[in-house]
Design an enzyme around this catalytic site. Sequence first.
Site, PDB file in Angstrom:
ATOM      1  N   ASP A 115     -16.970  29.538  38.867  1.00  0.00           N
ATOM      2  CA  ASP A 115     -16.094  28.644  38.100  1.00  0.00           C
ATOM      3  C   ASP A 115     -14.674  28.885  38.606  1.00  0.00           C
ATOM      4  O   ASP A 115     -14.394  29.895  39.254  1.00  0.00           O
ATOM      5  CB  ASP A 115     -16.178  28.962  36.595  1.00  0.00           C
ATOM      6  CG  ASP A 115     -15.747  27.779  35.736  1.00  0.00           C
ATOM      7  OD1 ASP A 115     -16.624  27.064  35.200  1.00  0.00           O
ATOM      8  OD2 ASP A 115     -14.522  27.548  35.605  1.00  0.00           O
ATOM      9  N   SER A 172     -24.622  10.834  35.174  1.00  0.00           N
ATOM     10  CA  SER A 172     -24.312  10.538  33.764  1.00  0.00           C
ATOM     11  C   SER A 172     -24.938   9.189  33.428  1.00  0.00           C
ATOM     12  O   SER A 172     -25.219   8.383  34.331  1.00  0.00           O
ATOM     13  CB  SER A 172     -22.793  10.443  33.584  1.00  0.00           C
ATOM     14  OG  SER A 172     -22.471   9.754  32.389  1.00  0.00           O
ATOM     15  N   TYR A 195     -14.871   7.734  36.415  1.00  0.00           N
ATOM     16  CA  TYR A 195     -16.123   8.421  36.076  1.00  0.00           C
ATOM     17  C   TYR A 195     -17.335   7.591  36.510  1.00  0.00           C
ATOM     18  O   TYR A 195     -18.287   8.110  37.096  1.00  0.00           O
ATOM     19  CB  TYR A 195     -16.144   8.654  34.564  1.00  0.00           C
ATOM     20  CG  TYR A 195     -17.168   9.652  34.085  1.00  0.00           C
ATOM     21  CD1 TYR A 195     -17.052  11.004  34.367  1.00  0.00           C
ATOM     22  CD2 TYR A 195     -18.267   9.246  33.322  1.00  0.00           C
ATOM     23  CE1 TYR A 195     -17.984  11.926  33.908  1.00  0.00           C
ATOM     24  CE2 TYR A 195     -19.198  10.162  32.850  1.00  0.00           C
ATOM     25  CZ  TYR A 195     -19.050  11.500  33.145  1.00  0.00           C
ATOM     26  OH  TYR A 195     -19.978  12.397  32.691  1.00  0.00           O
ATOM     27  N   ILE A 227     -23.418  14.971  24.964  1.00  0.00           N
ATOM     28  CA  ILE A 227     -23.850  16.288  24.492  1.00  0.00           C
ATOM     29  C   ILE A 227     -22.867  16.748  23.415  1.00  0.00           C
ATOM     30  O   ILE A 227     -21.649  16.614  23.583  1.00  0.00           O
ATOM     31  CB  ILE A 227     -23.858  17.316  25.655  1.00  0.00           C
ATOM     32  CG1 ILE A 227     -24.697  16.795  26.837  1.00  0.00           C
ATOM     33  CG2 ILE A 227     -24.345  18.686  25.178  1.00  0.00           C
ATOM     34  CD1 ILE A 227     -26.152  16.520  26.532  1.00  0.00           C
ATOM     35  N   LEU A 228     -23.411  17.293  22.351  1.00  0.00           N
ATOM     36  CA  LEU A 228     -22.568  17.734  21.240  1.00  0.00           C
ATOM     37  C   LEU A 228     -21.736  18.947  21.662  1.00  0.00           C
ATOM     38  O   LEU A 228     -22.270  19.932  22.167  1.00  0.00           O
ATOM     39  CB  LEU A 228     -23.438  18.087  20.030  1.00  0.00           C
ATOM     40  CG  LEU A 228     -22.686  18.339  18.731  1.00  0.00           C
ATOM     41  CD1 LEU A 228     -21.964  17.081  18.253  1.00  0.00           C
ATOM     42  CD2 LEU A 228     -23.646  18.825  17.647  1.00  0.00           C
TER      43      LEU A 228
HETATM   44  N1  LIG Z   1     -20.934  17.199  28.314  1.00  0.00           N
HETATM   45  C1  LIG Z   1     -21.409  15.967  28.338  1.00  0.00           C
HETATM   46  O1  LIG Z   1     -21.524  15.274  27.297  1.00  0.00           O
HETATM   47  C2  LIG Z   1     -21.807  15.352  29.640  1.00  0.00           C
HETATM   48  C3  LIG Z   1     -22.443  14.099  29.646  1.00  0.00           C
HETATM   49  C4  LIG Z   1     -22.780  13.509  30.847  1.00  0.00           C
HETATM   50  C5  LIG Z   1     -22.493  14.171  32.027  1.00  0.00           C
HETATM   51  N2  LIG Z   1     -21.878  15.382  31.998  1.00  0.00           N
HETATM   52  C6  LIG Z   1     -21.562  16.009  33.276  1.00  0.00           C
HETATM   53  O2  LIG Z   1     -21.967  17.351  33.311  1.00  0.00           O
HETATM   54  C7  LIG Z   1     -21.058  18.089  34.125  1.00  0.00           C
HETATM   55  C8  LIG Z   1     -20.555  19.316  33.358  1.00  0.00           C
HETATM   56  O3  LIG Z   1     -19.990  18.867  32.160  1.00  0.00           O
HETATM   57  P1  LIG Z   1     -19.484  19.875  31.030  1.00  0.00           P
HETATM   58  O4  LIG Z   1     -19.531  19.095  29.770  1.00  0.00           O
HETATM   59  O5  LIG Z   1     -20.215  21.163  31.130  1.00  0.00           O
HETATM   60  O6  LIG Z   1     -17.959  20.054  31.465  1.00  0.00           O
HETATM   61  P2  LIG Z   1     -16.966  21.253  31.116  1.00  0.00           P
HETATM   62  O7  LIG Z   1     -15.600  20.720  31.322  1.00  0.00           O
HETATM   63  O8  LIG Z   1     -17.327  21.881  29.813  1.00  0.00           O
HETATM   64  O9  LIG Z   1     -17.290  22.313  32.253  1.00  0.00           O
HETATM   65  C9  LIG Z   1     -16.928  22.130  33.586  1.00  0.00           C
HETATM   66  C10 LIG Z   1     -16.629  23.472  34.210  1.00  0.00           C
HETATM   67  O10 LIG Z   1     -16.156  23.232  35.547  1.00  0.00           O
HETATM   68  C11 LIG Z   1     -15.143  24.158  35.808  1.00  0.00           C
HETATM   69  N3  LIG Z   1     -14.277  23.683  36.890  1.00  0.00           N
HETATM   70  C12 LIG Z   1     -13.299  22.752  36.804  1.00  0.00           C
HETATM   71  N4  LIG Z   1     -12.678  22.638  37.993  1.00  0.00           N
HETATM   72  C13 LIG Z   1     -13.279  23.510  38.831  1.00  0.00           C
HETATM   73  C14 LIG Z   1     -13.075  23.848  40.194  1.00  0.00           C
HETATM   74  N5  LIG Z   1     -12.113  23.266  40.908  1.00  0.00           N
HETATM   75  N6  LIG Z   1     -13.871  24.784  40.759  1.00  0.00           N
HETATM   76  C15 LIG Z   1     -14.848  25.398  40.016  1.00  0.00           C
HETATM   77  N7  LIG Z   1     -15.075  25.125  38.728  1.00  0.00           N
HETATM   78  C16 LIG Z   1     -14.300  24.187  38.140  1.00  0.00           C
HETATM   79  C17 LIG Z   1     -14.376  24.268  34.478  1.00  0.00           C
HETATM   80  O11 LIG Z   1     -13.571  25.423  34.431  1.00  0.00           O
HETATM   81  C18 LIG Z   1     -15.501  24.249  33.478  1.00  0.00           C
HETATM   82  O12 LIG Z   1     -15.934  25.559  33.168  1.00  0.00           O
HETATM   83  C19 LIG Z   1     -19.953  17.114  34.546  1.00  0.00           C
HETATM   84  O13 LIG Z   1     -20.260  16.598  35.819  1.00  0.00           O
HETATM   85  C20 LIG Z   1     -20.067  16.025  33.514  1.00  0.00           C
HETATM   86  O14 LIG Z   1     -19.637  14.787  33.992  1.00  0.00           O
HETATM   87  C21 LIG Z   1     -21.525  15.976  30.830  1.00  0.00           C
END
Ligand SMILES: NC(=O)c1ccc[n+]([C@@H]2O[C@H](COP(=O)([O-])OP(=O)(O)OC[C@H]3O[C@@H](n4cnc5c(N)ncnc54)[C@H](O)[C@@H]3O)[C@@H](O)[C@H]2O)c1
Length: 247
Positions: free
Chosen positions: A38, A133, A156, A189-190
């Site tokens: 991360d 997504s 997005y 996601i919640l």
């Molecule tokens: N959470 C949802 O509802 C949801 C729904 C559809 C798709 N997604 C997809 O799932 C994926 C993860 O989503 P999430 O909800 O866990 O997001 P999040 O923001 O909670 O987590 C993303 C992580 O990526 C890390 N990050 C950011 N920039 C970075 C970099 N340059 N190098 C390394 N790490 C880095 C952040 O520090 C964070 O820990 C994304 O692609 C998102 O589009 C999420």
Amino acid sequence: MSKRLKDKVIILTGAKGLLGKETQVSLKKSGAKVVAVDIFEDEMNNILTFDVTKEKEIDKLISFTMNEYGRIDGLVNLAYPRTEDWGERFENIKLSSWRENIDMQLNMVFYVCQKVLEIMKTQQSGSIVNIGSIYGVVGNDFSIYEDYDGTSPAAYSAIKGGIINFTRYLASYYGKFNIRVNSLSPGGILYENQQHPSFIEKYSKKSLLGRLGRPEEIAWPTVFLLSEEASFITGHNLMVDGGWTAI
Ligand SMILES: NC(=O)c1ccc[n+]([C@@H]2O[C@H](COP(=O)([O-])OP(=O)(O)OC[C@H]3O[C@@H](n4cnc5c(N)ncnc54)[C@H](O)[C@@H]3O)[C@@H](O)[C@H]2O)c1
């Protein structure tokens, strides 16, 4: 608990995030050796600091993994870098911001995949899971944001649609080397105390299961796609969305 990824070396990016945390737990329960990374350090949870928007950092991550384990069996691209103005209304998005998000979220998935696939090709095995997504597959339902003046970023849709079809390209290009490349497309996601109640209510009404998802409901399908149980699945985009896109 079945150790379906026993001793498999899996790189997980974005490991400190909502989905990343739970994915690391599920990968470990499945017996994988996880290289969890991360941009933010987290020694307690064995998360290494790498910025996956920087070519040199990605090169270092690959070298680190090869020096430590000598192979890469899997990659999960969960990192989610975005600009500070992410979520700006369409009319106000600056071209520079659009470019930066495409670069950080789409172009760098290309680069990580390219470097990992070089290794997987020499091994003649491997499995990649890219993250799409629902909004990489269908258009946006803006009505779920209107009560609180929210929106969903325009880039997005472009990025996620791009990742899903780029995944098919890779599956096609690398299939003959016994490498599988799939995408997984989550629905909402919640995220405890982070989402507007009106969003939760409206999203839930549209979901066939009447609710948002839980992080572990993304983590376990990811484990499945990485595992031998999915050995005949490649070029697939697995919808994990409580049925949002089924109607
Ligand atoms: N959470 C949802 O509802 C949801 C729904 C559809 C798709 N997604 C997809 O799932 C994926 C993860 O989503 P999430 O909800 O866990 O997001 P999040 O923001 O909670 O987590 C993303 C992580 O990526 C890390 N990050 C950011 N920039 C970075 C970099 N340059 N190098 C390394 N790490 C880095 C952040 O520090 C964070 O820990 C994304 O692609 C998102 O589009 C999420």
